[in-house]
Design a protein around this motif. Structure first.
Motif, short mmCIF file in Angstrom:
data_model
loop_
_atom_site.label_atom_id
_atom_site.label_comp_id
_atom_site.label_asym_id
_atom_site.label_seq_id
_atom_site.Cartn_x
_atom_site.Cartn_y
_atom_site.Cartn_z
N CYS A 91 -49.22 16.08 65.41
CA CYS A 91 -48.66 17.21 64.96
C CYS A 91 -47.41 17.37 65.89
O CYS A 91 -46.54 17.97 65.45
CB CYS A 91 -49.65 18.28 65.65
SG CYS A 91 -50.98 18.54 64.18
N GLU B 116 -43.56 17.82 64.34
CA GLU B 116 -42.64 18.89 64.73
C GLU B 116 -41.20 18.37 65.28
O GLU B 116 -40.17 18.76 64.82
CB GLU B 116 -43.16 19.81 65.87
CG GLU B 116 -44.43 20.50 65.50
CD GLU B 116 -45.00 21.22 66.72
OE1 GLU B 116 -44.35 21.41 67.70
OE2 GLU B 116 -45.91 21.89 66.27
N GLN C 213 -47.17 15.96 59.02
CA GLN C 213 -48.24 15.52 59.87
C GLN C 213 -48.95 14.67 58.78
O GLN C 213 -49.58 13.50 59.48
CB GLN C 213 -49.14 16.38 60.61
CG GLN C 213 -50.29 16.05 61.29
CD GLN C 213 -51.73 15.90 60.69
OE1 GLN C 213 -51.81 16.25 59.65
NE2 GLN C 213 -52.28 14.66 61.05
#
Length: 105
Positions: free
Chosen positions: A62, A66, A72
């Motif tokens: 995750c 980002e 993801q």
């Protein structure tokens, strides 16, 4: 040297047998790449490299998503060898993971 591995329960015996076999060989040395790529079906060098580089940086999938803008689920698929890593994606990953992008190709 002591090496600790966390493996899925179903792979424990396979890992033990392999370690026993390399200890029996002269020198008993094997590269991590040869170990992981050669002995776990479905594992490819790019997938192992991605998982290893992410782990080295202490990032979750995750967090990497980002930082790179890559979904993801795509990172998961790449790490599991179900999705190829293209050149542009490799460059995004390499920048965040502080490695040469070619390790993912």
């Amino acid at each position: 040297m002591t090496l600790r591995l966390r493996v899925q329960r179903q792979n424990v015996e396979r890992v033990r047998r392999y370690v026993d076999s390399i200890e029996a060989e002269e020198g008993g040395a094997v590269s991590l790449e040869d170990f992981f790529v050669g002995h776990f079906p479905g594992e490819s060098k790019p997938s192992v490299s991605l998982r290893g580089a992410r782990g080295k940086e202490g990032l979750t999938q995750c967090q990497l998503a980002e930082l790179t803008g890559i979904p993801q689920r795509h990172i998961s698929e790449m790490e599991n060898g179900r999705r190829p890593i293209g050149k542009e994606t490799a460059r995004k990953l390499a920048k965040v993971l502080n490695v040469d992008y070619r390790v993912f190709l």
